[in-house]
Design a protein around this motif. Structure first.
Motif, PDB file in Angstrom:
ATOM      1  N   HIS A 207      -4.048  24.132   9.111  1.00 48.21           N
ATOM      2  CA  HIS A 207      -2.747  24.798   8.972  1.00 48.21           C
ATOM      3  C   HIS A 207      -2.868  25.768   7.802  1.00 48.21           C
ATOM      4  CE1 HIS A 207       1.428  25.379   9.689  1.00 48.21           C
ATOM      5  NE2 HIS A 207       1.576  24.259  10.391  1.00 48.21           N
ATOM      6  N   ARG A 208      -2.985  27.038   8.107  1.00 46.36           N
ATOM      7  CA  ARG A 208      -3.303  28.051   7.108  1.00 46.36           C
ATOM      8  C   ARG A 208      -2.373  27.993   5.897  1.00 46.36           C
ATOM      9  NH1 ARG A 208      -6.050  32.802   8.068  1.00 46.36           N
ATOM     10  NH2 ARG A 208      -5.773  32.471  10.323  1.00 46.36           N
ATOM     11  N   GLU A 209      -1.069  27.854   6.146  1.00 47.38           N
ATOM     12  CA  GLU A 209      -0.097  27.884   5.049  1.00 47.38           C
ATOM     13  C   GLU A 209      -0.229  26.685   4.113  1.00 47.38           C
ATOM     14  OE1 GLU A 209       0.552  28.401   8.190  1.00 47.38           O
ATOM     15  OE2 GLU A 209       1.144  30.518   8.213  1.00 47.38           O
ATOM     16  N   ALA A 210      -0.812  25.610   4.602  1.00 53.26           N
ATOM     17  CA  ALA A 210      -0.925  24.400   3.785  1.00 53.26           C
ATOM     18  C   ALA A 210      -2.191  24.356   2.946  1.00 53.26           C
ATOM     19  CB  ALA A 210      -0.862  23.161   4.675  1.00 53.26           C
TER      20      ALA A 210
ATOM     21  N   PRO B  81       5.172  20.553   2.511  1.00 58.35           N
ATOM     22  CA  PRO B  81       5.919  19.896   3.590  1.00 58.35           C
ATOM     23  C   PRO B  81       5.196  19.871   4.932  1.00 58.35           C
ATOM     24  CG  PRO B  81       7.359  21.322   2.311  1.00 58.35           C
ATOM     25  CD  PRO B  81       5.959  21.581   1.829  1.00 58.35           C
ATOM     26  N   ILE B  82       4.150  20.683   5.084  1.00 63.51           N
ATOM     27  CA  ILE B  82       3.343  20.626   6.298  1.00 63.51           C
ATOM     28  C   ILE B  82       1.981  20.043   5.948  1.00 63.51           C
ATOM     29  CG2 ILE B  82       4.460  22.465   7.592  1.00 63.51           C
ATOM     30  CD1 ILE B  82       2.440  24.420   6.445  1.00 63.51           C
ATOM     31  N   THR B  83       1.429  19.249   6.860  1.00 63.70           N
ATOM     32  CA  THR B  83       0.125  18.662   6.611  1.00 63.70           C
ATOM     33  C   THR B  83      -0.969  19.705   6.819  1.00 63.70           C
ATOM     34  OG1 THR B  83       0.109  17.857   8.889  1.00 63.70           O
ATOM     35  CG2 THR B  83       0.842  16.328   7.185  1.00 63.70           C
ATOM     36  N   GLY B  84      -2.157  19.402   6.328  1.00 67.29           N
ATOM     37  CA  GLY B  84      -3.228  20.388   6.335  1.00 67.29           C
ATOM     38  C   GLY B  84      -3.809  20.680   7.700  1.00 67.29           C
ATOM     39  N   ILE B  85      -3.674  19.735   8.630  1.00 71.40           N
ATOM     40  CA  ILE B  85      -4.214  19.920   9.974  1.00 71.40           C
ATOM     41  C   ILE B  85      -3.128  19.658  11.003  1.00 71.40           C
ATOM     42  CG2 ILE B  85      -5.850  19.010  11.682  1.00 71.40           C
ATOM     43  CD1 ILE B  85      -7.842  18.596   9.493  1.00 71.40           C
ATOM     44  N   TYR B  86      -3.069  20.511  12.006  1.00 67.01           N
ATOM     45  CA  TYR B  86      -2.106  20.339  13.095  1.00 67.01           C
ATOM     46  C   TYR B  86      -2.836  20.618  14.401  1.00 67.01           C
ATOM     47  CZ  TYR B  86       2.165  20.702  15.849  1.00 67.01           C
ATOM     48  OH  TYR B  86       3.149  20.502  16.789  1.00 67.01           O
ATOM     49  N   ARG B  87      -2.730  19.668  15.329  1.00 65.16           N
ATOM     50  CA  ARG B  87      -3.416  19.772  16.613  1.00 65.16           C
ATOM     51  C   ARG B  87      -4.912  20.031  16.435  1.00 65.16           C
ATOM     52  NH1 ARG B  87       0.623  22.684  21.008  1.00 65.16           N
ATOM     53  NH2 ARG B  87       2.273  21.128  20.859  1.00 65.16           N
ATOM     54  N   GLY B  88      -5.467  19.390  15.417  1.00 70.49           N
ATOM     55  CA  GLY B  88      -6.899  19.451  15.209  1.00 70.49           C
ATOM     56  C   GLY B  88      -7.399  20.692  14.502  1.00 70.49           C
ATOM     57  N   LYS B  89      -6.482  21.571  14.104  1.00 76.97           N
ATOM     58  CA  LYS B  89      -6.879  22.814  13.445  1.00 76.97           C
ATOM     59  C   LYS B  89      -6.241  22.908  12.064  1.00 76.97           C
ATOM     60  CE  LYS B  89      -7.427  25.379  17.789  1.00 76.97           C
ATOM     61  NZ  LYS B  89      -7.073  26.600  18.551  1.00 76.97           N
TER      62      LYS B  89
ATOM     63  N   VAL C  85       0.846  -1.183   0.000  1.00 76.46           N
ATOM     64  CA  VAL C  85       0.000   0.000   0.000  1.00 76.46           C
ATOM     65  C   VAL C  85       0.888   1.243   0.000  1.00 76.46           C
ATOM     66  CG1 VAL C  85      -1.859  -1.139   1.264  1.00 76.46           C
ATOM     67  CG2 VAL C  85      -0.183   0.238   2.535  1.00 76.46           C
ATOM     68  N   VAL C  86       0.382   2.305  -0.618  1.00 74.05           N
ATOM     69  CA  VAL C  86       0.929   3.636  -0.398  1.00 74.05           C
ATOM     70  C   VAL C  86       0.088   4.240   0.721  1.00 74.05           C
ATOM     71  CG1 VAL C  86       1.280   5.941  -1.349  1.00 74.05           C
ATOM     72  CG2 VAL C  86       1.760   3.921  -2.749  1.00 74.05           C
ATOM     73  N   TYR C  87       0.763   4.544   1.834  1.00 71.66           N
ATOM     74  CA  TYR C  87       0.085   5.001   3.042  1.00 71.66           C
ATOM     75  C   TYR C  87       0.096   6.520   3.091  1.00 71.66           C
ATOM     76  CZ  TYR C  87      -0.677   5.806   8.068  1.00 71.66           C
ATOM     77  OH  TYR C  87      -1.141   6.255   9.275  1.00 71.66           O
ATOM     78  N   LEU C  88      -1.097   7.120   3.186  1.00 68.39           N
ATOM     79  CA  LEU C  88      -1.251   8.566   3.242  1.00 68.39           C
ATOM     80  C   LEU C  88      -2.197   8.920   4.383  1.00 68.39           C
ATOM     81  CD1 LEU C  88      -1.910   9.169  -0.582  1.00 68.39           C
ATOM     82  CD2 LEU C  88       0.282   9.421   0.606  1.00 68.39           C
ATOM     83  N   HIS C  89      -2.176  10.199   4.769  1.00 67.50           N
ATOM     84  CA  HIS C  89      -3.165  10.730   5.699  1.00 67.50           C
ATOM     85  C   HIS C  89      -4.143  11.608   4.936  1.00 67.50           C
ATOM     86  CE1 HIS C  89      -1.331   9.471   9.513  1.00 67.50           C
ATOM     87  NE2 HIS C  89      -0.174   9.643   8.902  1.00 67.50           N
ATOM     88  N   GLU C  90      -5.316  11.786   5.512  1.00 71.15           N
ATOM     89  CA  GLU C  90      -6.365  12.538   4.838  1.00 71.15           C
ATOM     90  C   GLU C  90      -6.050  14.027   4.702  1.00 71.15           C
ATOM     91  OE1 GLU C  90      -5.979  13.149   8.292  1.00 71.15           O
ATOM     92  OE2 GLU C  90      -7.520  11.642   8.648  1.00 71.15           O
ATOM     93  N   ASP C  91      -5.024  14.515   5.394  1.00 72.66           N
ATOM     94  CA  ASP C  91      -4.676  15.936   5.281  1.00 72.66           C
ATOM     95  C   ASP C  91      -3.357  16.145   4.539  1.00 72.66           C
ATOM     96  OD1 ASP C  91      -3.093  14.878   7.312  1.00 72.66           O
ATOM     97  OD2 ASP C  91      -3.201  16.684   8.558  1.00 72.66           O
ATOM     98  N   MET C  92      -2.943  15.143   3.764  1.00 72.05           N
ATOM     99  CA  MET C  92      -1.801  15.292   2.862  1.00 72.05           C
ATOM    100  C   MET C  92      -2.371  15.643   1.491  1.00 72.05           C
ATOM    101  SD  MET C  92       0.557  12.052   4.050  1.00 72.05           S
ATOM    102  CE  MET C  92       1.264  11.990   5.708  1.00 72.05           C
TER     103      MET C  92
END
Length: 268
Positions: free
Chosen positions: A218-221, A208-216, A85-92
């Motif tokens: 990530h504006r830059e992403a 390089p940063i995921t879309g969510i960090y600490r449940g919020k 499998v290619v493993y990803l997260h939903e906020d990549m």
């Protein structure tokens, strides 16, 4: 021809607001992928036009809508009909085309040489690294704290499943899988950083940063990317991560008998 690998998107029902944006960008930037996509969920279902998505809905088997991360993955493995499998997260969130031929080449290398793990992004394994017999890959030194990284990566699920435990949360999984692998002679690999770097030569191209960090969010992403792609989302429901304030207030530490038992299980 059906691909000899699948996509596993690690998620949870409470992150379902990411699924629409994720698969919108997946379809655009990985248009050549015609295989199965497994979305790890507890109870929710989801579909997207033109994509073959199977929601694992593991609560059907565990009887728990709050199924722990480790058990969600192990139950997902049972449903997947490919070893790789290619493993990803939903906020990549992909923002450039995926080099499908390169991904397929790495999958074939894994199968031919019985490789368990390949890290696919620079932000995963930290090193030190060593040259390997595979020009595209570096071997990850066992001294690396992230010998196993849960960032975008490629897994042989029949092999890596040995290192997972059903009771562990995402942070425990990453930490303790590393401890378990380090005690073995297992070889883990990552992309050759001299050849594959974000943005123009990435194997899995997302910021390089995921879309969510600490449940919020990530504006830059996400903000500029979503706007450019015509993706509309209600940001206020999660709010935006604010480094100056959120970093000064780390999540409260949970001290409980349940957590104590969980740690003991992981150390056995």
């Amino acid at each position: 021809m059906k691909p000899n690998y699948s996509i596993l998107v690690s998620s949870t029902d409470s992150y379902s607001d990411c699924w629409g944006p994720f698969f919108t960008l997946f379809k655009k930037y990985w248009p050549s992928f015609k295989g199965r996509i497994f979305l790890s969920t507890e109870t929710k279902d989801f579909s997207f036009p033109g994509l073959n998505i199977t929601c694992t809905r593991v609560a059907r088997f565990t009887g728990r809508p709050d199924t722990p991360h480790g058990l969600r993955l192990l139950e997902a493995f049972k449903q997947i009909d490919t070893d790789i499998v290619v493993y990803l997260h939903e906020d990549m969130f992909l923002d450039r085309l995926v080099p499908e031929e390169k991904v397929q080449q790495m999958v074939d290398t894994m199968l031919e040489h019985e490789i368990t793990y390949i890290g696919l992004v620079e932000s995963g394994n930290q090193g030190p690294f060593h040259p390997s017999q595979f020009p595209d890959l570096w071997e990850v030194d066992h001294a690396d704290d992230y010998l196993f990284s849960a960032m975008a990566s490629m897994w042989n699920i029949r092999r890596i499943g040995r290192y997972f435990r059903p009771h562990e949360n995402p942070w425990q999984t990453e930490y303790y899988v590393n401890r378990r692998v380090r005690r073995t002679s297992e070889r883990f690999y990552t992309i050759n950083r001299d050849l594959y770097s974000y943005p123009t030569h990435a194997v899995i191209p997302f910021a390089p940063i995921t879309g969510i960090y600490r449940g919020k969010w990530h504006r830059e992403a996400v903000v500029d990317l979503f706007a450019a792609e015509g993706i509309e989302i209600e940001y206020a429901e999660r709010g935006f991560y604010t480094p100056s304030t959120d970093d000064d207030a780390p999540p409260p530490k949970e001290f409980s008998f349940k957590k104590f038992v969980s740690v003991i299980k992981s150390r056995i």
